[in-house]
Design an enzyme around this catalytic site. Sequence first.
Site, short mmCIF file in Angstrom:
data_model
loop_
_atom_site.label_atom_id
_atom_site.label_comp_id
_atom_site.label_asym_id
_atom_site.label_seq_id
_atom_site.Cartn_x
_atom_site.Cartn_y
_atom_site.Cartn_z
N GLU A 79 12.45 46.69 13.68
CA GLU A 79 11.36 45.97 13.02
C GLU A 79 10.10 46.84 12.97
O GLU A 79 9.41 46.88 11.94
CB GLU A 79 11.01 44.69 13.79
N CYS A 103 11.90 41.34 19.74
CA CYS A 103 11.34 41.32 21.09
C CYS A 103 9.84 41.03 21.01
O CYS A 103 9.26 41.02 19.92
CB CYS A 103 11.60 42.66 21.79
ZN LIG Z 1 11.42 45.08 19.40
#
Ligand SMILES: [Zn+2]
Length: 159
Positions: A79, A103
């Site tokens: 990401e 995350c």
């Molecule tokens: Zn991450």
Amino acid sequence: MKRTDYITWDEYFMGIALLSAQRSKDSNTQVGACIVNCENKILSLGYNGMPIGCNDDDMPWERSGNPVDTKYMYVCHAELNAILNRSSGSLDGAKLYVTLFPCNECAKAIIQSGIREIVYLSDKYCGNDDNIASKKMFDIVGVKYRQYETTGRKLEIEL
Ligand SMILES: [Zn+2]
């Protein structure tokens, strides 16, 4: 007569995220990301890997041991790479397709970049502290997230 078995937008973009993940050098975790705008145009792609200029062969890929000798200190998540890789334009209001729920570190970058919606495939760390923190931030700021619904369609690509 129009073809009717064409892939959906969701299949298209999650498929590209899955293909991007195949570029990862990580033997345990391969994650891919695809960012699209409201017109379903692709803005950027990413996968988890070492920072540019850090030779994959010289960097650690271990998951345990001295923290400085583990991958966790170095790997850029899919990401984050997708956010940083975009060549032009804003990510304001964009949608992120990602093969693993973000995350907490990526969640911060996602929010700051202006991405407003997340479509994820796996949420295998659901309930972990960083996962809870990600969802807390997304809920507070109103970033929508939904799990991709697998269609079961299998595509074969000869490369
Ligand atoms: Zn991450």
